[in-house]
Design an enzyme around this catalytic site. Sequence first.
Site, PDB file in Angstrom:
ATOM      1  CG  ASP A  22      43.677 -24.767  12.584  1.00 58.32           C
ATOM      2  OD1 ASP A  22      43.784 -25.695  13.403  1.00 58.32           O
ATOM      3  OD2 ASP A  22      44.489 -24.579  11.663  1.00 58.32           O
TER       4      ASP A  22
ATOM      5  CG  ASP B   1      49.914 -26.075  14.693  1.00 58.94           C
ATOM      6  OD1 ASP B   1      50.166 -25.104  15.429  1.00 58.94           O
ATOM      7  OD2 ASP B   1      50.145 -27.253  15.021  1.00 58.94           O
TER       8      ASP B   1
ATOM      9  CG  ASP C 289      45.671 -24.285   7.730  1.00 64.63           C
ATOM     10  OD1 ASP C 289      45.116 -24.802   8.726  1.00 64.63           O
ATOM     11  OD2 ASP C 289      46.777 -24.657   7.306  1.00 64.63           O
TER      12      ASP C 289
END
Length: 261
Positions: free
Chosen positions: A9, A11, A216
């Site tokens: 991922d 961001d 995250d």
Amino acid sequence: MARLVFFTDLDGTLLDRESYSWAPAEPALNRLRRYEHPLIFCTSKTRAEVELLRAATSNEHPFIVENGGAAFIPRGYFPADAMPEAESRDDYWMLRLGDDYNDLTQTLNACTAETGVAVQAFHSMTPEQVAQLCEFPLADAILAKRREFDEAFAIEDRSQAPRLLAAIEAHGKHWTEGGRLFHILGANDKATAVRRLISLYRRRWPDETVTVGLGDAPNDAGFLNETDYAVLVRSPHIEKLLEIVPRGRATKLPGPAGWND
């Protein structure tokens, strides 16, 4: 010898959620390049945004955009006969997994009209408004608006979100929630796209491919559970993510510093 393939991922994971910098992860990025481990960006960002990041990080591997709306594979990277469904798109073979962008925006407009829930959607915003909403430079906002398979939007009164999201589902579409925004999409998701690319790597290296995922947030759980090893980059969502990715290993630090560790 194992062939490590990384799916990440962006961001809040490789990129700092506030500054969008990857600088703390530079040592690990250099090591991956040195040992020629493929690093596949898997993100809600557009192709235009990811191409800029790929150039800045010297990344020449496939990438997944707009929450699994499509996977872009550089020509010659995999044999063409391994991807019979692929479409030719500029310098890539494209695996289309998502719905048409105009269809998604029309559905979102219909749902907001039916429910009376006000949203700020990228297709109805100027680049300046997107930049202000997302707190990033105007040049980045222009790239973020070049959407093809997924529409990003903010709900002005989040207490009304369940009503709008239920309407989206009633219209046969799906949604996901990222760090800042909601997204309306088709039947695609990051997990489906990652699974397809893993199958191509395992065709290339049948007995050697070992996959690693880094994310995250809860909307990364699907693709993290597709990988052999899941790294959970610390964030305010870490406890929830540990529940839904039981094999996950949490970092001590957030963002690119945690990614680097």
